[in-house]
Motif scaffolding. Structure first.
Motif, PDB file in Angstrom:
ATOM      1  N   MET A  59       0.827  -1.212   0.000  1.00  0.00           N
ATOM      2  CA  MET A  59       0.000   0.000   0.000  1.00  0.00           C
ATOM      3  C   MET A  59       0.862   1.264   0.000  1.00  0.00           C
ATOM      4  SD  MET A  59      -3.135  -0.696  -0.211  1.00  0.00           S
ATOM      5  CE  MET A  59      -3.073  -2.231  -1.057  1.00  0.00           C
ATOM      6  N   MET A  60       1.936   1.266   0.772  1.00  0.00           N
ATOM      7  CA  MET A  60       2.813   2.442   0.825  1.00  0.00           C
ATOM      8  C   MET A  60       3.539   2.643  -0.506  1.00  0.00           C
ATOM      9  SD  MET A  60       2.194   3.615   3.931  1.00  0.00           S
ATOM     10  CE  MET A  60       2.534   5.058   3.114  1.00  0.00           C
ATOM     11  N   MET A  61       4.024   1.552  -1.097  1.00  0.00           N
ATOM     12  CA  MET A  61       4.694   1.684  -2.392  1.00  0.00           C
ATOM     13  C   MET A  61       3.715   2.178  -3.454  1.00  0.00           C
ATOM     14  SD  MET A  61       7.530  -1.320  -2.897  1.00  0.00           S
ATOM     15  CE  MET A  61       6.550  -2.727  -2.459  1.00  0.00           C
ATOM     16  N   ASN A  62       2.491   1.700  -3.406  1.00  0.00           N
ATOM     17  CA  ASN A  62       1.486   2.136  -4.371  1.00  0.00           C
ATOM     18  C   ASN A  62       1.223   3.638  -4.241  1.00  0.00           C
ATOM     19  OD1 ASN A  62      -0.461   1.831  -6.402  1.00  0.00           O
ATOM     20  ND2 ASN A  62      -2.066   1.651  -4.875  1.00  0.00           N
ATOM     21  N   GLN A  63       1.198   4.146  -3.027  1.00  0.00           N
ATOM     22  CA  GLN A  63       0.957   5.572  -2.802  1.00  0.00           C
ATOM     23  C   GLN A  63       2.177   6.428  -3.175  1.00  0.00           C
ATOM     24  OE1 GLN A  63      -1.932   7.039  -1.855  1.00  0.00           O
ATOM     25  NE2 GLN A  63      -2.857   5.023  -2.002  1.00  0.00           N
ATOM     26  N   MET A  64       3.353   5.906  -2.942  1.00  0.00           N
ATOM     27  CA  MET A  64       4.573   6.710  -3.102  1.00  0.00           C
ATOM     28  C   MET A  64       5.099   6.738  -4.532  1.00  0.00           C
ATOM     29  SD  MET A  64       6.404   5.580   0.462  1.00  0.00           S
ATOM     30  CE  MET A  64       7.991   6.199  -0.003  1.00  0.00           C
ATOM     31  N   ILE A  73       2.922  -1.927 -11.157  1.00  0.00           N
ATOM     32  CA  ILE A  73       2.830  -3.376 -10.993  1.00  0.00           C
ATOM     33  C   ILE A  73       4.179  -4.035 -11.248  1.00  0.00           C
ATOM     34  CG2 ILE A  73       1.857  -5.479 -12.003  1.00  0.00           C
ATOM     35  CD1 ILE A  73      -0.752  -3.999 -12.287  1.00  0.00           C
ATOM     36  N   LEU A  74       4.860  -3.601 -12.306  1.00  0.00           N
ATOM     37  CA  LEU A  74       6.157  -4.188 -12.641  1.00  0.00           C
ATOM     38  C   LEU A  74       7.216  -3.902 -11.588  1.00  0.00           C
ATOM     39  CD1 LEU A  74       6.236  -3.512 -16.483  1.00  0.00           C
ATOM     40  CD2 LEU A  74       5.826  -5.696 -15.317  1.00  0.00           C
ATOM     41  N   LEU A  75       7.043  -2.841 -10.810  1.00  0.00           N
ATOM     42  CA  LEU A  75       7.975  -2.538  -9.720  1.00  0.00           C
ATOM     43  C   LEU A  75       7.537  -3.156  -8.398  1.00  0.00           C
ATOM     44  CD1 LEU A  75       8.786   1.220 -10.392  1.00  0.00           C
ATOM     45  CD2 LEU A  75      10.332  -0.721 -10.603  1.00  0.00           C
ATOM     46  N   ILE A  76       6.276  -3.033  -8.081  1.00  0.00           N
ATOM     47  CA  ILE A  76       5.793  -3.457  -6.765  1.00  0.00           C
ATOM     48  C   ILE A  76       5.808  -4.972  -6.605  1.00  0.00           C
ATOM     49  CG2 ILE A  76       3.751  -3.518  -5.276  1.00  0.00           C
ATOM     50  CD1 ILE A  76       3.141  -0.667  -6.174  1.00  0.00           C
ATOM     51  N   VAL A  77       5.398  -5.718  -7.613  1.00  0.00           N
ATOM     52  CA  VAL A  77       5.311  -7.179  -7.482  1.00  0.00           C
ATOM     53  C   VAL A  77       6.670  -7.810  -7.184  1.00  0.00           C
ATOM     54  CG1 VAL A  77       4.756  -9.325  -8.701  1.00  0.00           C
ATOM     55  CG2 VAL A  77       3.164  -7.402  -8.769  1.00  0.00           C
ATOM     56  N   PRO A  78       7.728  -7.530  -7.953  1.00  0.00           N
ATOM     57  CA  PRO A  78       9.021  -8.149  -7.619  1.00  0.00           C
ATOM     58  C   PRO A  78       9.572  -7.684  -6.268  1.00  0.00           C
ATOM     59  CG  PRO A  78       9.097  -7.189  -9.817  1.00  0.00           C
ATOM     60  CD  PRO A  78       7.811  -6.787  -9.207  1.00  0.00           C
ATOM     61  N   LEU A  79       9.442  -6.390  -5.974  1.00  0.00           N
ATOM     62  CA  LEU A  79       9.937  -5.898  -4.692  1.00  0.00           C
ATOM     63  C   LEU A  79       9.176  -6.526  -3.529  1.00  0.00           C
ATOM     64  CD1 LEU A  79      10.442  -2.105  -5.518  1.00  0.00           C
ATOM     65  CD2 LEU A  79      12.213  -3.840  -5.178  1.00  0.00           C
ATOM     66  N   SER A  80       7.889  -6.667  -3.674  1.00  0.00           N
ATOM     67  CA  SER A  80       7.075  -7.276  -2.625  1.00  0.00           C
ATOM     68  C   SER A  80       7.414  -8.751  -2.452  1.00  0.00           C
ATOM     69  CB  SER A  80       5.595  -7.123  -2.949  1.00  0.00           C
ATOM     70  OG  SER A  80       5.258  -5.775  -3.047  1.00  0.00           O
ATOM     71  N   LEU A  81       7.652  -9.437  -3.553  1.00  0.00           N
ATOM     72  CA  LEU A  81       8.024 -10.849  -3.481  1.00  0.00           C
ATOM     73  C   LEU A  81       9.336 -11.032  -2.726  1.00  0.00           C
ATOM     74  CD1 LEU A  81       7.453 -13.777  -4.364  1.00  0.00           C
ATOM     75  CD2 LEU A  81       8.747 -13.282  -6.437  1.00  0.00           C
ATOM     76  N   VAL A  82      10.310 -10.207  -3.029  1.00  0.00           N
ATOM     77  CA  VAL A  82      11.599 -10.282  -2.333  1.00  0.00           C
ATOM     78  C   VAL A  82      11.414  -9.977  -0.847  1.00  0.00           C
ATOM     79  CG1 VAL A  82      13.867  -9.174  -2.125  1.00  0.00           C
ATOM     80  CG2 VAL A  82      12.976  -9.796  -4.377  1.00  0.00           C
TER      81      VAL A  82
END
Length: 107
Positions: A59-64, A73-82
């Motif tokens: 949620m924070m990454m989506n807002q920032m 999506i291409l940034l948040i999904v891999p970062l969240s997975l890691v």
């Protein structure tokens, strides 16, 4: 059924979630008694905390991030997975052998 007239689809989602939660607890208690197992409260608490951290981070990454939807999506999904895998390792929910095994499956 009490939540649906007042809150609509959100009330239905909450009612369904609460119902599934109680079903999970009841079925786990029955299974643990049937198979003489211990109830996995500690692991469930760790997973709940891990899920909360994961949700908050997404949620924070989506807002920032000021990018368009697809880039987010291409940034948040891999970062969240890691993040999720790293926290699962730190909480001792998975070990290094599991990480290696799933890493070989993916690659």
């Amino acid at each position: 059924l009490l939540l649906i007239p007042r809150f609509g689809i959100v009330g239905a989602a909450w009612a369904t979630s609460v119902g599934y939660f109680f079903t999970l607890i009841a079925s786990t208690q029955i299974i643990t008694k049937f198979f003489s197992m211990s109830f996995p409260w500690k692991d469930w608490l760790k997973l709940t905390i891990l899920g909360g951290i994961f949700w908050f981070t997404v949620m924070m990454m989506n807002q920032m991030l000021p990018f368009i939807f697809l880039v987010k999506i291409l940034l948040i999904v891999p970062l969240s997975l890691v993040l999720y895998i790293g926290l699962a390792y730190l909480f001792k929910l998975i070990d290094i052998n599991e990480l290696k095994f799933y890493g070989r499956l993916i690659l």
